[in-house]
Design a protein around this motif. Structure first.
Motif, PDB file in Angstrom:
ATOM      1  N   GLY A  47       0.815  -1.200   0.000  1.00 34.84           N
ATOM      2  CA  GLY A  47       0.000   0.000   0.000  1.00 34.84           C
ATOM      3  C   GLY A  47       0.852   1.255   0.000  1.00 34.84           C
ATOM      4  O   GLY A  47       0.584   2.220  -0.731  1.00 34.84           O
ATOM      5  N   PHE A  55      -3.465   7.836   7.947  1.00 31.73           N
ATOM      6  CA  PHE A  55      -2.506   6.729   7.867  1.00 31.73           C
ATOM      7  C   PHE A  55      -2.392   6.313   6.410  1.00 31.73           C
ATOM      8  O   PHE A  55      -3.354   5.844   5.806  1.00 31.73           O
ATOM      9  CB  PHE A  55      -2.907   5.517   8.726  1.00 31.73           C
ATOM     10  N   LYS A  69      -4.121  -4.169  -0.240  1.00 29.18           N
ATOM     11  CA  LYS A  69      -4.757  -5.111   0.689  1.00 29.18           C
ATOM     12  C   LYS A  69      -5.651  -6.148  -0.005  1.00 29.18           C
ATOM     13  O   LYS A  69      -5.155  -7.119  -0.550  1.00 29.18           O
ATOM     14  CB  LYS A  69      -5.539  -4.333   1.755  1.00 29.18           C
TER      15      LYS A  69
HETATM   16  C1  LIG Z   1      -5.337   3.879   4.053  1.00 30.87           C
HETATM   17  C2  LIG Z   1      -4.048   3.119   4.032  1.00 30.87           C
HETATM   18  N1  LIG Z   1      -3.078   3.495   3.177  1.00 30.87           N
HETATM   19  C3  LIG Z   1      -1.913   2.851   3.108  1.00 30.87           C
HETATM   20  C4  LIG Z   1      -1.652   1.776   3.926  1.00 30.87           C
HETATM   21  C5  LIG Z   1      -0.314   1.080   3.842  1.00 30.87           C
HETATM   22  O1  LIG Z   1      -0.432  -0.185   3.294  1.00 30.87           O
HETATM   23  P1  LIG Z   1       0.775  -1.244   3.462  1.00 30.87           P
HETATM   24  O2  LIG Z   1       0.793  -1.627   4.906  1.00 30.87           O
HETATM   25  O3  LIG Z   1       0.403  -2.373   2.546  1.00 30.87           O
HETATM   26  O4  LIG Z   1       2.016  -0.536   3.023  1.00 30.87           O
HETATM   27  C6  LIG Z   1      -2.614   1.351   4.842  1.00 30.87           C
HETATM   28  C7  LIG Z   1      -2.365   0.229   5.759  1.00 30.87           C
HETATM   29  O5  LIG Z   1      -3.004   0.032   6.758  1.00 30.87           O
HETATM   30  C8  LIG Z   1      -3.848   2.045   4.901  1.00 30.87           C
HETATM   31  O6  LIG Z   1      -4.795   1.704   5.764  1.00 30.87           O
END
Ligand SMILES: Cc1ncc(COP(=O)(O)O)c(C=O)c1O
Length: 405
Positions: free
Chosen positions: A110, A145, A259
């Motif tokens: 992500g 986040f 995800k």
């Molecule tokens: C809204 C959002 N963006 C980005 C991420 C980051 O994803 P990753 O953990 O796969 O890097 C998350 C992870 O919880 C998220 O909730």
């Protein structure tokens, strides 16, 4: 390897000794998962109400996705983008059409999708909006986040996530989440994008006022600014819609997803946008060795098919109504707020409870796995394949634990 499967403490001891302590997990050591259920090393069965932060929307080990993974792994797993592969083009078409954008740029995690969006917006700002070199600004929101890279934590407002990791990447301004007028006051000629979670997941399933996203859309249109929605947690059915921001009747200029894009089997993420934005990328400007690999494409294609063909998005919207009704019927005086969108809920407890961790642990003891987010909020996010009777089973456990406090 520990020799017996009888005692979780030996696995916990290994992890605590050999792994960096960058998480504070519940002391449950999971050894198997199927659908909405997991089993720990001691053989105890639990309902999972976290779904790996919504990566497992399709449930553990969905047979169609596992089949796609194993078939493709035997055929061809990785080519790198130095060569073309036969899964990539078809998958990019499928995802672009499903979400309604001209093009897809595939990455893995992500955070990488968000980094991709940041780069796209900055380049677009210099090349299409005429922002002076090196001066682009992106507006983000407090409580956000978006991942863990050094650039992304540079605009986090969570001291635990950013403290002592500086120097920080400049070019971001933080506005109050939910406040269009305050955001408007921060827009200037150097603003290239507004990056927003339609619902803040890690923030505690925080749902903004109904006029927030439409207000941001109008503001972006007025000031030639890109609206980018981070749908990595809120998207792909979690909030009862394929993309949560469309529930507000708007369309973002770009979205990040991850995800559930791979149904919990493999890290796959993507940034999607129309040509006017995506065309800023030319050969050599961005990439990833694993991004868009055939295994990722096959897994994500099956994960998208499951989401659509099993009607999981509509199911989430429908069952979410029941979830909300049941949560609101719990009669305890220490719940400050209940926020629900699809099969996603944040229950905010008053500080008198002493923190939601205590509740997660009590639920674990009764066979229900969920996790607190921040100190006082419990997040519920079951796999979307859950049936109503299973949801009721979990809610009976939750109600029982809360009434016994
Ligand atoms: C809204 C959002 N963006 C980005 C991420 C980051 O994803 P990753 O953990 O796969 O890097 C998350 C992870 O919880 C998220 O909730």
């Amino acid at each position: 390897m520990p020799e017996t499967r009888a005692d979780a403490s030996q696995w916990i001891a290994l992890e605590d000794h050999w792994s960096a302590h960058n998480y504070h997990p519940l002391d449950v050591v999971i050894a198997r998962g199927e659908g909405i259920w997991v089993w720990d090393v001691e053989g105890k069965k639990y309902l999972d109400f976290l779904a790996a932060y919504s990566a497992l929307n399709q449930g553990y080990g969905h047979p169609r996705i596992v089949e796609a993974l194993t078939r493709q792994a035997k055929e061809l797993a990785l080519t790198s983008r130095a060569f073309r592969n036969d899964r990539f083009g078809p998958f990019c078409r499928k995802l672009s059409q499903l979400l309604g954008y001209d093009k897809t740029l595939m990455m893995n995690t992500g955070a990488e999708a968000v980094e991709t969006a940041v780069k796209a917006c900055r380049r677009w700002g210099y090349r299409s909006k005429g922002v002076p070199a090196g001066e682009a600004e992106i507006i983000v929101f407090d409580g956000n986040f978006h991942g863990r890279t050094t650039t992304i934590i540079s605009f986090s407002t969570d001291e635990g996530a950013r403290g002592d990791f500086g120097p920080y990447t400049p070019g971001f301004r933080v506005a109050p989440y939910g406040d269009v007028e305050a955001t408007r006051a921060m827009v200037n000629d150097r603003t290239v994008a507004i990056l927003v979670e339609p619902i803040q997941g890690e923030g505690g399933v925080v749902i903004p006022p109904a006029d927030f996203l439409p207000g941001l859309r109008a503001l972006c249109d007025e000031r030639k600014v890109l609206l980018i929605c981070d749908e990595i947690q809120s998207g792909l059915g979690r909030a009862g819609s394929l993309l949560a921001h469309t529930l507000s009747g708007i369309r973002a200029d770009g979205v990040t997803i991850g995800k559930a894009l791979s149904g919990g089997l493999y890290p796959v993420s993507a940034f999607l946008a129309d040509d006017a934005v995506m065309d800023v990328f030319d050969p050599g400007s961005h990439g990833s060795t694993y991004g868009g690999n055939p295994l990722a494409c096959a897994v994500a294609e099956a994960a998208m098919d499951v989401l659509v063909e099993e009607g999981l998005v509509e199911h989430s919207a429908r069952l979410g109504v029941h979830l909300e009704e049941r949560l609101r019927a719990i009669e305890v005086d220490f719940i400050e707020e209940i926020r629900v969108a699809g099969l996603w809920a944040g229950i905010q407890f008053s500080p008198s409870v002493g923190g939601a961790r205590k509740i997660s642990e009590a639920l674990q003891a009764k066979g229900l796995l969920c996790k607190e987010t921040h100190v006082h909020t419990l997040r519920l996010a079951p796999p979307l394949v859950i049936k109503q009777e299973e949801l009721d089973m979990a809610l009976d456990i939750l109600e029982g634990v809360l009434l016994s406090l």
